[in-house]
Scaffold this active site. Sequence first.
Site, PDB file in Angstrom:
ATOM      1  N   PRO A   2      31.424  40.918 -15.796  1.00 32.55           N
ATOM      2  CA  PRO A   2      31.214  41.174 -14.382  1.00 32.55           C
ATOM      3  C   PRO A   2      32.435  40.811 -13.554  1.00 32.55           C
ATOM      4  O   PRO A   2      32.760  39.655 -13.401  1.00 32.55           O
ATOM      5  CB  PRO A   2      30.035  40.271 -14.016  1.00 32.55           C
ATOM      6  CG  PRO A   2      29.551  39.702 -15.299  1.00 32.55           C
ATOM      7  CD  PRO A   2      30.663  39.776 -16.257  1.00 32.55           C
ATOM      8  N   GLU A   3      33.097  41.806 -13.049  1.00 33.07           N
ATOM      9  CA  GLU A   3      34.151  41.598 -12.060  1.00 33.07           C
ATOM     10  C   GLU A   3      33.513  41.844 -10.696  1.00 33.07           C
ATOM     11  O   GLU A   3      32.349  42.218 -10.611  1.00 33.07           O
ATOM     12  CB  GLU A   3      35.296  42.579 -12.311  1.00 33.07           C
ATOM     13  CG  GLU A   3      36.018  42.327 -13.617  1.00 33.07           C
ATOM     14  CD  GLU A   3      37.325  41.578 -13.420  1.00 33.07           C
ATOM     15  OE1 GLU A   3      37.833  41.567 -12.295  1.00 33.07           O
ATOM     16  OE2 GLU A   3      37.838  41.012 -14.388  1.00 33.07           O
ATOM     17  N   LYS A  58      32.523  36.109  -6.242  1.00 32.92           N
ATOM     18  CA  LYS A  58      31.735  36.541  -7.392  1.00 32.92           C
ATOM     19  C   LYS A  58      30.329  35.932  -7.376  1.00 32.92           C
ATOM     20  O   LYS A  58      29.581  36.087  -8.338  1.00 32.92           O
ATOM     21  CB  LYS A  58      32.455  36.153  -8.688  1.00 32.92           C
ATOM     22  CG  LYS A  58      33.808  36.849  -8.844  1.00 32.92           C
ATOM     23  CD  LYS A  58      34.596  36.278  -9.990  1.00 32.92           C
ATOM     24  CE  LYS A  58      36.035  36.790  -9.957  1.00 32.92           C
ATOM     25  NZ  LYS A  58      36.915  36.025 -10.856  1.00 32.92           N
ATOM     26  N   HIS A  91      18.665  36.311 -25.170  1.00 30.99           N
ATOM     27  CA  HIS A  91      19.652  35.771 -24.232  1.00 30.99           C
ATOM     28  C   HIS A  91      19.127  35.681 -22.806  1.00 30.99           C
ATOM     29  O   HIS A  91      19.888  35.500 -21.877  1.00 30.99           O
ATOM     30  CB  HIS A  91      20.926  36.606 -24.285  1.00 30.99           C
ATOM     31  CG  HIS A  91      21.530  36.657 -25.653  1.00 30.99           C
ATOM     32  ND1 HIS A  91      22.018  35.532 -26.282  1.00 30.99           N
ATOM     33  CD2 HIS A  91      21.699  37.681 -26.519  1.00 30.99           C
ATOM     34  CE1 HIS A  91      22.477  35.867 -27.472  1.00 30.99           C
ATOM     35  NE2 HIS A  91      22.287  37.169 -27.652  1.00 30.99           N
ATOM     36  N   ARG A 110      26.591  34.222 -23.456  1.00 30.49           N
ATOM     37  CA  ARG A 110      27.400  33.012 -23.643  1.00 30.49           C
ATOM     38  C   ARG A 110      26.955  31.829 -22.804  1.00 30.49           C
ATOM     39  O   ARG A 110      27.622  30.799 -22.816  1.00 30.49           O
ATOM     40  CB  ARG A 110      28.861  33.346 -23.386  1.00 30.49           C
ATOM     41  CG  ARG A 110      29.245  34.483 -24.293  1.00 30.49           C
ATOM     42  CD  ARG A 110      30.642  34.504 -24.766  1.00 30.49           C
ATOM     43  NE  ARG A 110      30.687  35.549 -25.768  1.00 30.49           N
ATOM     44  CZ  ARG A 110      31.530  36.558 -25.781  1.00 30.49           C
ATOM     45  NH1 ARG A 110      32.460  36.635 -24.882  1.00 30.49           N
ATOM     46  NH2 ARG A 110      31.487  37.460 -26.711  1.00 30.49           N
ATOM     47  N   ARG A 262      45.702  33.008 -20.145  1.00 28.74           N
ATOM     48  CA  ARG A 262      44.939  34.245 -19.985  1.00 28.74           C
ATOM     49  C   ARG A 262      45.748  35.456 -20.411  1.00 28.74           C
ATOM     50  O   ARG A 262      46.941  35.551 -20.132  1.00 28.74           O
ATOM     51  CB  ARG A 262      44.507  34.427 -18.522  1.00 28.74           C
ATOM     52  CG  ARG A 262      43.916  33.195 -17.879  1.00 28.74           C
ATOM     53  CD  ARG A 262      42.652  32.740 -18.550  1.00 28.74           C
ATOM     54  NE  ARG A 262      41.687  33.828 -18.601  1.00 28.74           N
ATOM     55  CZ  ARG A 262      40.946  34.210 -17.578  1.00 28.74           C
ATOM     56  NH1 ARG A 262      41.026  33.600 -16.437  1.00 28.74           N
ATOM     57  NH2 ARG A 262      40.110  35.198 -17.705  1.00 28.74           N
TER      58      ARG A 262
END
Length: 273
Positions: A2-3, A58, A91, A110, A262
């Site tokens: 998700p950006e 975000k 999940h 995650r 990164r």
Amino acid sequence: MPEIAEVETVRNTLKKRILNKQIKEVQVFYEPMIESDLETFKKNFVGESFIDIKRRGKWLIFETEHFYLLSHLRMEGKYFIKDKNEEKGRHEHVIFTFNDDTTLRYSDTRKFGRMNLILKDDLENTECIKKQGLEPGDKDLTADYLLVKFKNKHIPIKTALLDQTIISGLGNIYANEVLFYARVNPLKSACMLTKRECERIVEGAKEIIEEAIRMGGTTIRSYTSSLGVTGRFQQNLKVHKREGEKCLVCGNIIQNIKVGGRSTYFCPKCQKK
DNA sequence: AGTGCGACCCGAACGC
DNA sequence: TGCGTTCGGGTCGCAC
């Protein structure tokens, strides 16, 4: 992953589906996900309804009559809408059940996503919201603003673009794309940027984010039973994940290096140091 | 104070 | 085939 564009798309699609339905039950299956008091989180939303969904950086901000639910998807967070009787996915870590027996399920492979319940009056005083910088779409995001913020930053510009207290909402992918657009080397120290370069970064951030939101908005899968969001802005990527391929502008080979740990993709010719 | 880096997670991709 | 290893994505907290 998700950006900001996907967060925005989740916001828009969820708004059409879950507003004004009374919440009957809140279940939490992975407790560390809840940063605020767990028992309060499970109890206080019961009887409330989501009346609006906002976004800051975000962070998704679900508004109820008396509270806000702050939700950060981090990398893998997704929301699904399913009937109450559908089996819980492996999940799915938080489930809101509405009085019409539909459910809003937060799914996160995650387990990096986080949620908070806060009092309505506290929104602007909540640390994670308060410290957000200017949005790419904010008219106050200007080259002069960036010059001030970058003035004492002795860190790579790539790292500075990921700093949410400066520009709010840029992730690793967009940071790579914005720097390519602006023709700025990702390793260049933020404090060394010229006004021209800052202008191009501002322009790139606005343009790329706007386009990504537009594409995210048009490529949502049918979400009769779920809201798995897969934007198609990937097609527009000019450098990200294109290591070894030709630069679309000059034909040089795109490189992949680590900046601040990164993955960073850039064209060494278009983005000279 | 500013900066750098490991930790948090776990599935996918890769190497042998 | 099956094992082990590496990587990624955003943010926080600790160490320097």
